[in-house]
Design an enzyme around this catalytic site. Structure first.
Site, PDB file in Angstrom:
ATOM      1  N   CYS A 280      -1.573  -4.575  -1.868  1.00  0.00           N
ATOM      2  CA  CYS A 280      -0.825  -5.433  -0.947  1.00  0.00           C
ATOM      3  C   CYS A 280      -0.417  -6.762  -1.583  1.00  0.00           C
ATOM      4  O   CYS A 280       0.469  -6.799  -2.426  1.00  0.00           O
ATOM      5  CB  CYS A 280      -1.623  -5.630   0.344  1.00  0.00           C
ATOM      6  SG  CYS A 280      -0.621  -6.169   1.756  1.00  0.00           S
TER       7      CYS A 280
ATOM      8  N   HIS B 293      -4.531  -0.099   2.278  1.00  0.00           N
ATOM      9  CA  HIS B 293      -5.887  -0.625   2.434  1.00  0.00           C
ATOM     10  C   HIS B 293      -6.793   0.529   2.883  1.00  0.00           C
ATOM     11  O   HIS B 293      -6.455   1.688   2.762  1.00  0.00           O
ATOM     12  CB  HIS B 293      -5.907  -1.717   3.508  1.00  0.00           C
ATOM     13  CG  HIS B 293      -5.041  -2.901   3.211  1.00  0.00           C
ATOM     14  ND1 HIS B 293      -5.431  -3.929   2.378  1.00  0.00           N
ATOM     15  CD2 HIS B 293      -3.801  -3.242   3.668  1.00  0.00           C
ATOM     16  CE1 HIS B 293      -4.488  -4.847   2.340  1.00  0.00           C
ATOM     17  NE2 HIS B 293      -3.484  -4.466   3.107  1.00  0.00           N
TER      18      HIS B 293
END
Length: 260
Positions: free
Chosen positions: A102, A210
């Site tokens: 990310c 994630h």
């Protein structure tokens, strides 16, 4: 020296976690823990290292991990990351494996440009290890995602980001978003438009997933460890540990059944 299962222990693998204080959201620290445990189960000692803002980068490592964080975390780490950019690029060119999640993924590209509504926010220059750039958006991509990849099969994770990433000509997508829902939607991934997710260059992987990512994707974890062992020893010595993966399979099944 040998392990309990009789395998000879290899030399210690040096795993570096970048900015764990600022970049550790949605359980991303679990990626480092997974790498440590799987390496130990496979018969290797592990030395865990951390780099924080203002610290000294170690002289050599075998694997680098970076997590996601809020925009404030990216703003905080960006100057320090650029100071160490040359060292990180040197490692990448020497085929040190890296996993960037990310916000770290975005800063391993060329630039992160804040959304127009974030007036006054300056673009964050990255370190250009990956040929990608990211622009902030009012759109937010949230939910479980399955990504079909050539190297690792189906990769499962959870995305939550408003940065929209585009791949440059020297970037290869990690994979493509698998269709989901009644209308076979493929929204999500790098930018919600072109169906790509993540990027891979040499042994560097960037992704929005994630979860933590690696506990649900042992094939990917073992690939990273294999590259790390090759870097440390010069030999293809890593073998995936023989352990019960039933909980992993169930976690993947549940995540894939709840795509958004």
């Amino acid at each position: 020296m040998s392990t309990e299962n009789g395998q000879a222990r290899g030399p210690a693998l040096r795993i570096l976690q970048l900015y764990p204080e600022q970049m550790n959201i949605y359980g991303d620290w679990g990626n480092t823990l997974t790498l440590q445990r799987r390496a130990q189960w496979a018969g290797f000692e592990v030395e865990l290292l951390e780099h924080e803002i203002g610290g000294q980068m170690p002289s050599d490592v075998d694997l680098v991990v970076g997590g996601g964080g809020q925009d404030s975390g990216q703003v905080a780490i960006a100057p320090d990351l650029r100071r160490h950019g040359a060292q990180l690029r040197e490692w990448a060119e020497a085929d040190v494996p890296m996993l960037m999640i990310c916000g770290s993924y975005q800063l391993f590209g060329h630039v992160f440009v804040p959304a127009a509504q974030d007036a006054g926010s300056e673009p964050l220059q990255g370190i250009s290890i990956l040929d990608v750039e990211t622009r902030g958006s009012a759109q937010r991509l949230i939910g479980n995602l399955t990504v079909r990849t050539e190297q690792f099969g189906e990769v499962v994770g959870y995305e939550n980001h408003s940065g929209l990433t585009s791949l440059g000509p020297d970037a290869t997508a990690l994979g493509r978003v698998a269709p989901f829902g009644e209308e076979d939607s493929t929204a999500g991934g790098n930018n919600g438009a072109d169906g790509t997710e993540g990027a891979i260059s040499r042994n560097v992987i960037g992704t929005y997933l994630h979860g933590a990512l690696l506990p649900k994707n042992p094939v990917l974890a073992d690939w990273l460890l294999g590259k790390a062992v090759l870097h440390r020893t010069g030999e293809d010595r890593y073998r995936a540990p023989e352990i019960d993966e039933s909980i992993t399979r169930e976690a993947r099944r549940v995540a894939m059944s709840r795509p958004r």
